[in-house]
Motif scaffolding. Structure first.
Motif, PDB file in Angstrom:
ATOM      1  N   GLN A 471       0.829  -1.240  -0.253  1.00  0.00           N
ATOM      2  CA  GLN A 471      -0.060  -0.127  -0.175  1.00  0.00           C
ATOM      3  C   GLN A 471       0.879   1.379   0.079  1.00  0.00           C
ATOM      4  O   GLN A 471       0.468   2.468  -0.512  1.00  0.00           O
ATOM      5  CB  GLN A 471      -0.949  -0.050   1.317  1.00  0.00           C
ATOM      6  CG  GLN A 471      -1.960   1.150   1.009  1.00  0.00           C
ATOM      7  CD  GLN A 471      -2.267   1.808   2.434  1.00  0.00           C
ATOM      8  OE1 GLN A 471      -1.693   1.452   3.458  1.00  0.00           O
ATOM      9  NE2 GLN A 471      -3.450   2.518   2.388  1.00  0.00           N
ATOM     10  N   GLY A 472       2.133   1.338   0.382  1.00  0.00           N
ATOM     11  CA  GLY A 472       2.969   2.224   0.569  1.00  0.00           C
ATOM     12  C   GLY A 472       2.766   2.914   1.993  1.00  0.00           C
ATOM     13  O   GLY A 472       2.005   2.294   3.033  1.00  0.00           O
ATOM     14  N   GLY A 473       3.439   3.971   2.164  1.00  0.00           N
ATOM     15  CA  GLY A 473       3.276   4.432   3.744  1.00  0.00           C
ATOM     16  C   GLY A 473       4.081   3.879   4.690  1.00  0.00           C
ATOM     17  O   GLY A 473       5.323   3.397   4.362  1.00  0.00           O
ATOM     18  N   ALA A 474       3.839   3.969   5.997  1.00  0.00           N
ATOM     19  CA  ALA A 474       4.585   3.435   7.117  1.00  0.00           C
ATOM     20  C   ALA A 474       4.991   2.149   6.897  1.00  0.00           C
ATOM     21  O   ALA A 474       3.865   1.272   6.571  1.00  0.00           O
ATOM     22  CB  ALA A 474       4.237   3.957   8.153  1.00  0.00           C
ATOM     23  N   THR A 475       5.797   1.394   7.176  1.00  0.00           N
ATOM     24  CA  THR A 475       6.312   0.159   7.211  1.00  0.00           C
ATOM     25  C   THR A 475       6.288  -0.586   8.681  1.00  0.00           C
ATOM     26  O   THR A 475       6.103  -1.707   8.594  1.00  0.00           O
ATOM     27  CB  THR A 475       7.622  -0.304   6.490  1.00  0.00           C
ATOM     28  OG1 THR A 475       8.704   0.433   7.661  1.00  0.00           O
ATOM     29  CG2 THR A 475       7.880   0.313   5.220  1.00  0.00           C
TER      30      THR A 475
END
Length: 489
Positions: A471-475
């Motif tokens: 999704q992307g964003g924080a991991t």
């Protein structure tokens, strides 16, 4: 907005079933279904890493997904092959919005190879479940229109309830860290982080203390106060405690809810990702949440210095001299080197008050770490060989590689100041190392490891590319690593 992970019969009541195997097990995949055998014979599926094939069936479960784990020579290791292949299957299923329930079957040989790199087969099943949950994650504030599709249920079979119990605990910690880091600064400022910590403490029975401006001033926490001075949102130090007995460990996470750079203002394009500058603090909360749910036999304290770094008439300025909690004076070479100032006060406080056996900090600290390692590994620096080796081993087992950088005394000379005990920057060269050498001044000689996660805390243009981050964003980087380390104590 989340689905559930389960163990059990992978074919019962599902809309699709995925079979996960590496290239060495193509014969096993051929035996799954005649249609699968035909796809493999035609060369349309070769079980490469992250390769998937979707097959429609006339009988039984209507959709069949083949998901490849690559070959045994993959440098990432067998456990990560397993995680990546499971996540790729979930990613493929989410593309079809009609799929609500997915079953996953992992080829036994791959499971056994993954088990050999960790804590046995139960651990391998746990890792597959965590990867599945991560791949099914979404952060969405959509008020209208189509929201991203999430699977209602993912079931891995066969499995056991103990694996599910531990996987659920760790997956929840990762989700918490991703949610906090993904939240925009107007929602998750220093006050929002405090609210989240209080809710977490209430839910899991953690101890909590929050130091606000008055206490910060009386304690002499000049670093936290200086960095937070330009914002209308008050700085604070959030302290969460979990008492499980055993060794004492302090985890410190940088939580700059938004980093404008202060008076050394960042160019506008670099500000667009600065809500993620609280990723270290988010990870610290996720770690203590997972530890509590796992009931780990450890005395764990999470310290989260929470601030906004903003320009205003009250902001701290270049060449200011700040007195820190441990009495050291710091000349401000750059107001955009703020993370080390707030971490320094928190580390010094942890060392004095809790006298931990080990201290670990996580921080999106330097662009220099990204220049050195890209978006595929965190930079690891430490003053203690045993701690560093333990963190490094845990990081690779968890699928979050960390690479060690030297901590030679010569780097400390770059931090010299003519007017104070130290400067907060050491110049352009070896910036990740000089930042760590600065932090080392505040740990009071206790075993300490620093993880610079600036390149891996969120999905950037050049990575990290993993199907469980799709999704992307924080991991949520660091939760799995530190929990794995704590389990090894």
């Amino acid at each position: 907005m989340r689905g559930s992970i389960r163990v059990g019969d992978a074919a019962e009541g599902v809309d699709a079933i995925a079979y996960v195997a590496g290239r060495e097990a193509l014969d096993w995949l051929r035996g799954v279904d005649p249609a699968a055998s035909r796809v493999i014979e035609l060369g349309d599926f070769k079980a490469g890493l992250e390769e998937t094939a979707l097959i429609y069936r006339l009988e039984g479960v209507p959709r069949l997904i083949l998901s490849g784990a690559g070959g045994e020579d993959e440098w990432i290791g067998h456990a990560e092959r397993l995680r990546v292949a499971v996540a790729a299957a979930v990613k493929q299923a989410r593309r079809l919005r009609q799929i609500r329930r997915l079953g996953i079957v992992v080829e036994k040989g791959l499971l056994e190879k993954a088990a050999s790199e960790g804590r046995g087969e139960r651990w391998a099943v746990e890792q597959a479940l965590i990867a599945a949950d991560m791949a099914n994650y979404v952060y969405s504030l959509h008020g209208r229109g189509d929201r991203p599709h999430v699977l209602d249920e993912i079931r891995i079979g066969p499995g056991d309830e103990k694996a599910l119990e531990s996987a659920s605990a760790i997956a929840e910690g990762v989700r918490l860290a991703r949610d906090l880091a993904n939240a925009p600064a107007n929602i998750m400022g220093p006050d929002g982080l405090e609210d989240a910590a209080r809710e977490l403490a209430k839910r899991l029975g953690l101890g909590i203390r929050v130091l606000h401006r008055g206490e910060l001033e009386s304690l002499g926490m000049g670093g936290i106060l200086a960095v937070g001075s330009g914002s209308d949102k008050e700085p604070r130090l959030i302290v969460l405690e979990y008492h499980g007995g055993g060794r004492r460990v302090a985890v410190v996470g940088k939580a700059v809810a938004f980093d404008s750079g202060g008076l050394d203002l960042k160019p506008s394009q670099y500000m667009l990702e600065m809500k993620y500058d609280k990723s270290g603090g988010a990870a610290a909360m996720g770690i203590i949440a997972a530890a509590a749910r796992l009931r780990l036999p450890v005395e764990l304290v999470a310290l989260i210095p929470a601030v906004e770094n903003m320009p205003s008439g009250r902001s701290y300025k270049p060449l200011d001299v700040i007195k820190m909690y441990n009495g050291l004076t710091v000349e401000v070479g750059n107001t955009d080197a703020e993370g080390r100032l707030i971490l320094a006060d928190a580390l010094a406080y942890a060392a004095e008050k809790y006298k931990p056996d080990a201290m670990i900090d996580l921080a999106t600290l330097t662009g220099a770490a990204v220049v050195a390692l890209g978006n595929h590994a965190a930079a690891l620096m430490s003053n203690n060989e045993d701690l560093a080796s333990g963190i490094e081993k845990a990081a690779w087992a968890a699928g979050e590689p960390a690479w060690r950088l030297p901590m030679w005394p010569v780097y400390e000379k770059q931090l010299e100041s003519k007017v104070a005990d130290t400067n907060n920057i050491g110049g352009r060269w070896a910036g990740a190392i000089t930042a760590a050498k600065f932090l080392e001044k505040f740990v009071d000689g206790r075993p300490w490891a620093h993880l610079d996660i600036a390149g891996v805390a969120w999905v950037q243009e050049k990575g990290p590319w993993k199907p469980y981050y799709h999704q992307g964003g924080a991991t949520g980087w660091g939760v799995r690593t530190v929990v794995e380390y704590l389990r090894g104590l």
